[in-house]
Design an enzyme around this catalytic site. Sequence first.
Site, mmCIF file in Angstrom:
data_model
loop_
_atom_site.group_PDB
_atom_site.id
_atom_site.type_symbol
_atom_site.label_atom_id
_atom_site.label_comp_id
_atom_site.label_asym_id
_atom_site.label_seq_id
_atom_site.Cartn_x
_atom_site.Cartn_y
_atom_site.Cartn_z
ATOM 1 N N SER A 139 0.860 -1.193 0.000
ATOM 2 C CA SER A 139 0.000 0.000 0.000
ATOM 3 C C SER A 139 0.888 1.231 0.000
ATOM 4 C CB SER A 139 -0.861 0.001 1.268
ATOM 5 O OG SER A 139 -1.517 1.247 1.435
ATOM 6 N N TYR A 152 -2.113 0.125 10.863
ATOM 7 C CA TYR A 152 -2.288 -0.307 9.460
ATOM 8 C C TYR A 152 -1.018 0.021 8.673
ATOM 9 C CZ TYR A 152 -3.930 -0.809 4.679
ATOM 10 O OH TYR A 152 -4.047 -1.190 3.355
HETATM 11 P P1 NDP Z 1 -11.664 -5.731 0.094
HETATM 12 O O1 NDP Z 1 -12.185 -5.541 1.469
HETATM 13 O O2 NDP Z 1 -12.543 -5.413 -1.042
HETATM 14 O O3 NDP Z 1 -11.077 -7.216 -0.076
HETATM 15 C C1 NDP Z 1 -10.338 -7.831 0.961
HETATM 16 C C2 NDP Z 1 -10.199 -9.304 0.645
HETATM 17 O O4 NDP Z 1 -9.389 -9.901 1.665
HETATM 18 C C3 NDP Z 1 -11.520 -10.032 0.618
HETATM 19 O O5 NDP Z 1 -11.551 -10.896 -0.496
HETATM 20 C C4 NDP Z 1 -11.524 -10.830 1.908
HETATM 21 O O6 NDP Z 1 -12.176 -12.078 1.696
HETATM 22 C C5 NDP Z 1 -10.018 -11.084 2.114
HETATM 23 N N1 NDP Z 1 -9.728 -11.299 3.537
HETATM 24 C C6 NDP Z 1 -9.838 -10.400 4.540
HETATM 25 N N2 NDP Z 1 -9.534 -10.966 5.707
HETATM 26 C C7 NDP Z 1 -9.227 -12.256 5.442
HETATM 27 C C8 NDP Z 1 -8.849 -13.371 6.242
HETATM 28 N N3 NDP Z 1 -8.720 -13.261 7.578
HETATM 29 N N4 NDP Z 1 -8.618 -14.554 5.638
HETATM 30 C C9 NDP Z 1 -8.749 -14.675 4.308
HETATM 31 N N5 NDP Z 1 -9.098 -13.674 3.505
HETATM 32 C C10 NDP Z 1 -9.343 -12.481 4.061
HETATM 33 O O7 NDP Z 1 -10.332 -4.816 0.019
HETATM 34 P P2 NDP Z 1 -9.271 -4.520 -1.139
HETATM 35 O O8 NDP Z 1 -9.527 -5.285 -2.355
HETATM 36 O O9 NDP Z 1 -9.159 -3.054 -1.217
HETATM 37 O O10 NDP Z 1 -7.959 -5.032 -0.396
HETATM 38 C C11 NDP Z 1 -7.081 -5.994 -0.935
HETATM 39 C C12 NDP Z 1 -5.660 -5.651 -0.502
HETATM 40 O O11 NDP Z 1 -5.306 -4.375 -1.024
HETATM 41 C C13 NDP Z 1 -5.471 -5.544 1.010
HETATM 42 O O12 NDP Z 1 -4.244 -6.141 1.356
HETATM 43 C C14 NDP Z 1 -5.437 -4.042 1.269
HETATM 44 O O13 NDP Z 1 -4.706 -3.704 2.414
HETATM 45 C C15 NDP Z 1 -4.736 -3.580 -0.002
HETATM 46 N N6 NDP Z 1 -4.916 -2.180 -0.351
HETATM 47 C C16 NDP Z 1 -6.166 -1.638 -0.480
HETATM 48 C C17 NDP Z 1 -6.293 -0.295 -0.817
HETATM 49 C C18 NDP Z 1 -7.618 0.379 -0.894
HETATM 50 O O14 NDP Z 1 -7.658 1.633 -0.818
HETATM 51 N N7 NDP Z 1 -8.719 -0.325 -1.098
HETATM 52 C C19 NDP Z 1 -5.114 0.515 -1.096
HETATM 53 C C20 NDP Z 1 -3.864 -0.156 -0.924
HETATM 54 C C21 NDP Z 1 -3.779 -1.466 -0.587
HETATM 55 P P3 NDP Z 1 -13.189 -12.796 2.719
HETATM 56 O O15 NDP Z 1 -13.835 -11.707 3.546
HETATM 57 O O16 NDP Z 1 -14.132 -13.544 1.844
HETATM 58 O O17 NDP Z 1 -12.299 -13.677 3.503
HETATM 59 C C1 8X3 Z 2 -5.153 1.623 1.591
HETATM 60 C C2 8X3 Z 2 -4.877 3.046 1.259
HETATM 61 O O1 8X3 Z 2 -4.650 5.409 2.241
HETATM 62 O O2 8X3 Z 2 -6.397 3.966 3.143
HETATM 63 O O3 8X3 Z 2 -4.007 0.912 1.852
HETATM 64 O O4 8X3 Z 2 -4.104 3.549 3.680
HETATM 65 S S1 8X3 Z 2 -5.026 4.019 2.652
#
Ligand code: NDP
Ligand code: 8X3
Length: 250
Positions: A139, A152
């Site tokens: 991230s 985080y």
């Molecule tokens: P979502 O919440 O849309 O997706 C998160 C995914 O992670 C889901 O498929 C969920 O599946 C899975 N997950 C969460 N906890 C668990 C667990 N304990 N075991 C297995 N699977 C798990 O978020 P994003 O797509 O945005 O996030 C994906 C990645 O991108 C993360 O690592 C996040 O930190 C990172 N990210 C996101 C950003 C944003 O602004 N959205 C920016 C930068 C990075 P399920 O609940 O079915 O288990």
């Molecule tokens: C997700 C982006 O700015 O919410 O990793 O940390 S931010």
Amino acid sequence: MSNKTALITGATSGIGRATAHEFAKHGINLILCGRRQERLDTIEKALEKQTKVHTLNFDVRDKTAVFDAIQSLPKDFKQIDILINNAGNAHGLDPIQEGDLDDWDAMMDINVKGLLYVSKAVIPQMTKRQTGQIINIGSSAGKEVYPNGNVYCASKHAVVAVTEGMRIDLNPYGIKVTAINPGLVETEFSKVRFKGDAKADTVYKGYKALQPEDIAEVIYFAVSRPAHVNIADVLMFCTAQASSTIVNKN
Ligand code: NDP
Ligand code: 8X3
């Protein structure tokens, strides 16, 4: 790419789901992981006309479940060429003195330790074959710390450090290791962070945030480079974002 198999964690939503769709377009065989089986089933149904799909339901925090699930893969899916460590979330946005211990546990256990467990279960077959690619979804929060982001940001700084460590240690085996670090992406991320609070709906308002498909395209770009090219580290923002704290909103 059609003879390759990718395992994607967090494939039930957001970036992971978009990556599954992008990879399916290119015929990459998919192992889709998450905890919500009904979603895994829906995605499998949608993609199975384009490619071979297998689903695994486990919580990345559960060490035994991680190893059992990967051990259980049928013959056709046993060889994992590409690992996308994507499962993760933020939990809460509080000053450190008010932080919730359960939120801290969730972020360190899922974003850091979960990523390590899945990697540990997959890496030995890559070192044995002396080939493979690991993409860790970090991230912008792994590059800079912002107010109230504390734990985080720490978890994502850890992801960036682990990625660099993997790249160094796996270098003798010819394994590519990549970090993709997005800024604000419009997914279920904020719903999870704010636990369904109305605040979640304001996060992506007043500007055009990155969409999960934008990240998926960059992930596909990284996995489709020639054998001698490794995309080591990518920082991606939407045009309206300049840093974690500077977003040009209407
Ligand atoms: P979502 O919440 O849309 O997706 C998160 C995914 O992670 C889901 O498929 C969920 O599946 C899975 N997950 C969460 N906890 C668990 C667990 N304990 N075991 C297995 N699977 C798990 O978020 P994003 O797509 O945005 O996030 C994906 C990645 O991108 C993360 O690592 C996040 O930190 C990172 N990210 C996101 C950003 C944003 O602004 N959205 C920016 C930068 C990075 P399920 O609940 O079915 O288990
Ligand atoms: C997700 C982006 O700015 O919410 O990793 O940390 S931010």
